[in-house]
Design an enzyme around this catalytic site. Structure first.
Site, short mmCIF file in Angstrom:
data_model
loop_
_atom_site.label_atom_id
_atom_site.label_comp_id
_atom_site.label_asym_id
_atom_site.label_seq_id
_atom_site.Cartn_x
_atom_site.Cartn_y
_atom_site.Cartn_z
N GLY C 197 0.79 -1.22 0.00
CA GLY C 197 0.00 0.00 0.00
C GLY C 197 0.82 1.26 0.00
N LEU C 223 -4.18 -5.83 -5.19
CA LEU C 223 -3.10 -4.83 -5.06
C LEU C 223 -1.84 -5.38 -4.36
CD1 LEU C 223 -2.48 -1.83 -5.65
CD2 LEU C 223 -3.15 -1.37 -3.28
N ASP C 224 -0.70 -5.23 -5.02
CA ASP C 224 0.60 -5.63 -4.47
C ASP C 224 0.69 -7.12 -4.16
OD1 ASP C 224 1.35 -2.98 -4.67
OD2 ASP C 224 0.88 -2.52 -2.59
N GLU C 225 -0.17 -7.90 -4.81
CA GLU C 225 -0.20 -9.34 -4.53
C GLU C 225 0.19 -10.18 -5.74
OE1 GLU C 225 -0.50 -11.03 -1.87
OE2 GLU C 225 -1.41 -9.73 -0.38
#
Lengths: 280, 280, 280, 280
Positions: C197, C223-225
């Site tokens: 994040g 997100l960011d995964e």
């Protein structure tokens, strides 16, 4: 005429270095190495001085007491050659314990291993080989309280200054954490704050990371959340399995832990709120 | 009321820190960060202080002059915000120049690029883009002397404090080396002292090394032998060709060079005989 | 007679290498470099072959089509010299964009930058300098949908094969993520999964870490995964502030991102479930 | 039904992978992992295959013999679980020996330590602890020849496949080097080719380097010039003394040596002229 290590923390303000270096100079001391750091956020000032030539440490101690009263110092003065009385805890895996005992034995780690405590018998021969007193204190849900009493008894009896959790697979109670606050170092086998808790290598593998790590930190009641002393990492590839992570991670773990223990023993680590200042 | 950077070197002796911190405290200054190092072999003491709150730098300057006379200090006091007037030299390859110009432009490198000098026209557009004055000074065996005169003229005219050889493929004469002693930084594309001289990546490839590196050092008349400021390395494999070494090495070169330039510009690098003290 | 890159994934089974190398040998090809990996958990087999000397790629393509039908191959055959048509997205910070454009321009990154898209005008001069077509597509809550339409239009019009988020500070919709699945690379400025994040450097500083990192990954709606392609780390100290983390982290970000883009462009990255196989 | 490791080198030519994978497939084998490398300079091709499921290794061996005759293969087929019969030589310093013995004992290093030979008695207790047969063979100018005879006798008697010089401070004669060509691994405590010969840490300190290293290489009659298997480095600072270099370097030495030994034992290292191919 011993070499001395002075460490201190205090509210930041003009004149600290001058006052402290004045006390050292007045006692005949010469500063060999010195590092300072003033945190611009917390406004705490931290300092480590390695001095030689002090004629009478007691005189220096008295001067520092006067300075401390004025500047509100937390301070400690120690012989540079002091070997920290250390209790190492482990379970069955010996890579960290073996490494610490080897370094202590070789004289590259300034600790005196006064006890090895494990919840299994596995590592007794290793401790024996290095002439480190071994205590097997098994822990079950039923015996956890008495086991901790036994541990605290040992800490007391042996004048333990530092506890090192060298892959000790049990969680210490808040009581022990508090009793030895700032004096218990744990090695966690991940790059914190990633992969807290159990089986971090398996977690890391599942996430498909390209680098794994290890973290040495002071133990607080909040699991894997204590102030970080040292971290390091190593590259892995898609071809590495979880057991490969474990095997390669052991190298990083013992390297990180031994550095953290050495820095702590050399009084290079100062607490700065929830973080550490490391004068390496 | 500016922040200040004080650097000094002197024969080691008791009382240095006390005298210096006293001068700072007397001028109303507060020490934000400070590092000292006494070399046990050469018996030279080195110190860098970052101070704030000094009311009148001139007063501090006078106190330091008095201290310097007593303790035989080499010292320098500079505004912390000072941007070092820098002349960058290059040939045709732009990776280091591009990186330095970018960082200077972004404000992460405290230098003011007052001139870019190259022996080819290739990099003019790059210099133009960053509004750095570009001078093409070709060098042949016949013009070497006049080219150096032109360079020294520029250094003089532009009040150049630092010369950076950003993969400049010519050798400077002893005259220039002497004139800018301790103020010329070169990047050599090997992990010195391995692979001095020409074509270090080809030499490294022929030797079958598993790691390549780069070295930033002060230039002395003795080729590739000057005091080392910074080095770094990167892994290579059997599958990497000489051009691969070159391409991957460029990353290390620019990283190492920019660190060395930043540390020099922030007055973190002090000469200690044939080596450097780096207060990073 | 071009060099070729063949990549493939399929269910693991005996005879894959034999069948594939047979097709190449039959087409007159010689294997320059080849790597295979069979995942013991997922039972997927992955392979990358760099071949030369194939007389007629079309013949090879037909043989591979036959092999693919039997062995259930996902496969791709590409000219080794192919430059991937790339659209780079950025916001105001130019360190990653500058680095990618420089490398593409120098020829060390096999991409053809067909468009630079930013939600601000800041980086237009940089794109102009490298002759990369620049499109400013501002994004507000109101215009997000039309901005994405514009982006998808560009991707279509320019035959974009790869989208690189070079510190683009907006989140792409699921629609775009799906449309370019496995073909959008993002650089996240932390060592994932730590500090997902916003403001990861500030999070890292608050936690008192001793190492910071960056992660290049494929973008997924989560997100960011997304699957991690590459990570790297750099040491920091207690004396580093959040802006220091930012400045030093930029080096890691651009290094990690350019490696990930290069590996993707050289067809070295294969998806393996939620992770990647990287034949570097 | 064992897993197998096949390694081979041969003149580069089309069809090698096809022929080899064909032999494996015909024997019922499945390729788990495979790596190839064709050297564009020497035109030698190198390959390592990890296969499972081969019904009868003898059948495979016969097929490979036929392939070898056609393609001029140097090849070796070994059980993947084979523990390499290893003789470790040391002098007084035990950090590398201790590390190798620990890893062999834990099972993370696939070697069987059949003898420890030292020219001093110092390390006998360490060898005893790990149940490794210890032989003290003192070496003086007078006894050098007989000492080597004794060593060669042991190598013969114990069917030694690999000799590891774990900081053995004597130079082996050309005779021993030849007898065990490509099967003696030495750890040199510098980043070769820097600082060959005696006291490399003191040499490095005198040069003022910022990084030290260690190099594991095959031993040839040409001192410190053999093919490099692995290298690694560690940062040092101006504040580190020669003994600090020694202490910190020990970490790198044992890490580099254990990696080189593991890769050799897993048959990941192939000689390629004066360099090595490492399929890690």
């Amino acid at each position: 005429m011993d070499e001395l290590i002075l460490t201190l923390s205090c509210p930041d303000q003009p004149g600290i270095v001058h006052a402290v270096s004045g006390a050292i100079a007045a006692a005949g001391g010469n500063i060999l190495e010195s590092q300072q750091y003033g945190d611009p956020v917390s406004h705490r000032f931290h300092m480590r001085v390695h001095a030689a030539g002090v004629n009478d440490p007691e005189v220096l101690r008295q001067s520092l007491t006067r300075v401390a009263a004025i500047l509100d110092l937390d301070w400690n003065l120690e012989s540079a050659g002091h070997k920290v009385r250390t209790l190492i805890m482990a379970s069955k895996e010996g890579h960290c314990l073996s490494d610490l005992l080897y370094r202590a034995h070789e004289g590259t780690l300034p600790i005196d291993v006064v006890a090895v405590v494990a919840n299994h018998e596995t590592l007794r021969p290793l401790a024996d080989f290095y002439n480190a007193p071994f205590y097997c204190i098994p822990v079950t849900q039923q015996t956890k309280d008495s086991a901790e009493e036994e541990l605290l008894g040992l800490i007391d009896e042996k004048d333990v200054e530092l506890v090192v959790l060298a892959r000790y697979m049990q969680i210490l109670s808040d009581k022990v954490c508090e009793a030895m606050k700032g004096r218990i170092i744990n090695i966690h086998h991940s790059f914190l704050p990633s992969f807290k808790g159990a089986r971090p290598y398996a977690q890391a593998h599942a996430r498909g990371v390209k680098i794994i790590g290890a973290t040495a930190h002071y133990v607080t009641p909040d699991l894997d959340e204590g102030p970080i002393i040292e971290q390091d990492t190593i590259r892995v590839t898609h071809a590495d399995s979880v057991p490969d992570f474990v095997a390669q991670g052991q190298d990083v773990e013992r390297r990180v832990l031994s550095r953290a223990v050495r820095w702590h023993a050399e009084r290079r680590v100062l607490l700065n709120g929830h973080a550490t200042v490391v004068f390496d």
